[in-house]
Design a protein around this motif. Structure first.
Motif, PDB file in Angstrom:
ATOM      1  N   SER A  99      37.770  -1.878   3.365  1.00 51.64           N
ATOM      2  CA  SER A  99      38.992  -1.856   4.807  1.00 51.64           C
ATOM      3  C   SER A  99      39.046  -0.619   5.318  1.00 51.64           C
ATOM      4  O   SER A  99      39.483  -0.416   6.409  1.00 51.64           O
ATOM      5  CB  SER A  99      40.317  -2.221   3.990  1.00 51.64           C
ATOM      6  OG  SER A  99      40.881  -1.188   3.068  1.00 51.64           O
ATOM      7  N   GLU A 100      38.346   0.395   4.794  1.00 54.71           N
ATOM      8  CA  GLU A 100      38.535   1.970   5.474  1.00 54.71           C
ATOM      9  C   GLU A 100      37.230   1.568   6.352  1.00 54.71           C
ATOM     10  O   GLU A 100      36.116   2.314   6.195  1.00 54.71           O
ATOM     11  CB  GLU A 100      38.153   2.845   4.425  1.00 54.71           C
ATOM     12  CG  GLU A 100      39.437   2.994   3.506  1.00 54.71           C
ATOM     13  CD  GLU A 100      39.251   4.090   2.575  1.00 54.71           C
ATOM     14  OE1 GLU A 100      39.683   5.342   2.643  1.00 54.71           O
ATOM     15  OE2 GLU A 100      38.544   3.997   1.500  1.00 54.71           O
ATOM     16  N   VAL A 101      37.485   1.141   7.712  1.00 55.81           N
ATOM     17  CA  VAL A 101      36.463   0.904   8.707  1.00 55.81           C
ATOM     18  C   VAL A 101      35.708   2.202   9.191  1.00 55.81           C
ATOM     19  O   VAL A 101      34.597   2.336   9.247  1.00 55.81           O
ATOM     20  CB  VAL A 101      36.974   0.433  10.033  1.00 55.81           C
ATOM     21  CG1 VAL A 101      35.984   0.252  11.025  1.00 55.81           C
ATOM     22  CG2 VAL A 101      37.775  -1.061   9.362  1.00 55.81           C
ATOM     23  N   GLU A 102      36.488   3.228   9.522  1.00 55.15           N
ATOM     24  CA  GLU A 102      35.633   4.531   9.917  1.00 55.15           C
ATOM     25  C   GLU A 102      34.835   5.237   8.906  1.00 55.15           C
ATOM     26  O   GLU A 102      33.758   5.419   8.936  1.00 55.15           O
ATOM     27  CB  GLU A 102      36.722   5.619  10.551  1.00 55.15           C
ATOM     28  CG  GLU A 102      37.308   5.106  11.994  1.00 55.15           C
ATOM     29  CD  GLU A 102      36.374   4.844  12.800  1.00 55.15           C
ATOM     30  OE1 GLU A 102      35.423   5.686  12.915  1.00 55.15           O
ATOM     31  OE2 GLU A 102      36.627   3.858  13.486  1.00 55.15           O
ATOM     32  N   LYS A 103      35.359   5.232   7.626  1.00 54.64           N
ATOM     33  CA  LYS A 103      34.386   5.552   6.458  1.00 54.64           C
ATOM     34  C   LYS A 103      33.423   4.675   6.223  1.00 54.64           C
ATOM     35  O   LYS A 103      32.349   5.257   5.951  1.00 54.64           O
ATOM     36  CB  LYS A 103      35.450   5.695   5.203  1.00 54.64           C
ATOM     37  CG  LYS A 103      36.407   6.835   5.234  1.00 54.64           C
ATOM     38  CD  LYS A 103      37.061   6.995   3.978  1.00 54.64           C
ATOM     39  CE  LYS A 103      37.997   8.292   4.200  1.00 54.64           C
ATOM     40  NZ  LYS A 103      38.950   8.404   2.734  1.00 54.64           N
ATOM     41  N   GLN A 104      33.498   3.511   6.300  1.00 57.88           N
ATOM     42  CA  GLN A 104      32.491   2.522   6.102  1.00 57.88           C
ATOM     43  C   GLN A 104      31.334   2.834   7.120  1.00 57.88           C
ATOM     44  O   GLN A 104      30.004   2.584   6.679  1.00 57.88           O
ATOM     45  CB  GLN A 104      32.935   0.857   6.247  1.00 57.88           C
ATOM     46  CG  GLN A 104      33.423   0.442   4.984  1.00 57.88           C
ATOM     47  CD  GLN A 104      32.780   0.302   3.955  1.00 57.88           C
ATOM     48  OE1 GLN A 104      31.587   0.103   4.030  1.00 57.88           O
ATOM     49  NE2 GLN A 104      33.462   0.527   2.843  1.00 57.88           N
ATOM     50  N   LYS A 105      31.690   3.115   8.431  1.00 53.93           N
ATOM     51  CA  LYS A 105      30.673   3.599   9.417  1.00 53.93           C
ATOM     52  C   LYS A 105      30.113   4.628   8.951  1.00 53.93           C
ATOM     53  O   LYS A 105      28.663   4.863   9.253  1.00 53.93           O
ATOM     54  CB  LYS A 105      31.300   3.755  10.743  1.00 53.93           C
ATOM     55  CG  LYS A 105      30.487   3.773  11.959  1.00 53.93           C
ATOM     56  CD  LYS A 105      31.135   3.786  13.247  1.00 53.93           C
ATOM     57  CE  LYS A 105      30.319   3.802  14.663  1.00 53.93           C
ATOM     58  NZ  LYS A 105      30.983   3.836  15.865  1.00 53.93           N
ATOM     59  N   GLY A 106      30.813   5.941   8.535  1.00 53.47           N
ATOM     60  CA  GLY A 106      29.758   6.841   8.085  1.00 53.47           C
ATOM     61  C   GLY A 106      29.063   6.677   6.904  1.00 53.47           C
ATOM     62  O   GLY A 106      27.819   7.179   6.816  1.00 53.47           O
ATOM     63  N   LEU A 107      29.593   5.765   5.958  1.00 57.00           N
ATOM     64  CA  LEU A 107      28.906   5.267   4.914  1.00 57.00           C
ATOM     65  C   LEU A 107      27.330   4.606   5.394  1.00 57.00           C
ATOM     66  O   LEU A 107      26.188   5.100   4.806  1.00 57.00           O
ATOM     67  CB  LEU A 107      29.533   4.542   4.065  1.00 57.00           C
ATOM     68  CG  LEU A 107      28.617   3.810   2.773  1.00 57.00           C
ATOM     69  CD1 LEU A 107      29.889   3.567   1.788  1.00 57.00           C
ATOM     70  CD2 LEU A 107      28.218   2.547   3.145  1.00 57.00           C
TER      71      LEU A 107
END
Length: 141
Positions: A62-70
């Motif tokens: 659910s942590e969309v911005e962190k998922q993008k970085g990942l």
């Protein structure tokens, strides 16, 4: 824990091959290359990648911005193995990302190695000496 330091001048050959200085490479025969910040290439030992992956696994879906970085990091991560002469081939997409032409800087940066196009490196660090106190104060050590 890793303690990689120093900077070294090198050149990439016509087949995109480089040698990591022995003081940085140690006994590793496989290294992981990824896009890095400020248009450099990050190079990790396998143990360091495993440490990063453990932290990454804690990121919630659910942590969309962190998922993008990942995803950006993981998609660019490439296993690179040494050839019999001890050279590593920089993947073409990472060479282009880092704007590498011929001259490079290879630096120890704590737990990782960084590969920079010499021109990008020189520009990035152009004010380091005159602003050393300010830059160092950001470390809060």
């Amino acid at each position: 824990m890793f303690f990689l330091t120093g900077e070294y001048d090198h050149q990439i050959d016509a087949k995109n091959r480089i040698r990591i200085p022995a003081k940085l490479k140690g006994s590793e025969d496989k290294l992981y290359f990824s896009k890095g910040t400020n248009n450099c290439i990050f190079v990790f030992y396998e143990a360091a990648v495993k440490e990063k992956l453990e932290k990454i696994e804690e990121i919630k879906i659910s942590e969309v911005e962190k998922q993008k970085g990942l995803r950006a990091f993981m998609y660019s991560l490439k296993l690179v193995e040494l050839d019999p002469q001890g050279r590593l081939v920089i993947p073409p997409e990472l060479k282009a990302f880092a704007k590498i032409k011929k001259d490079i800087k290879i630096c120890g940066s704590g737990s990782r190695i960084e590969i920079w196009a010499k021109e990008v490196y020189d520009e990035y660090f152009s004010d380091t000496d005159e602003n050393f106190d300010v830059n160092f104060s950001y470390l809060d050590i």
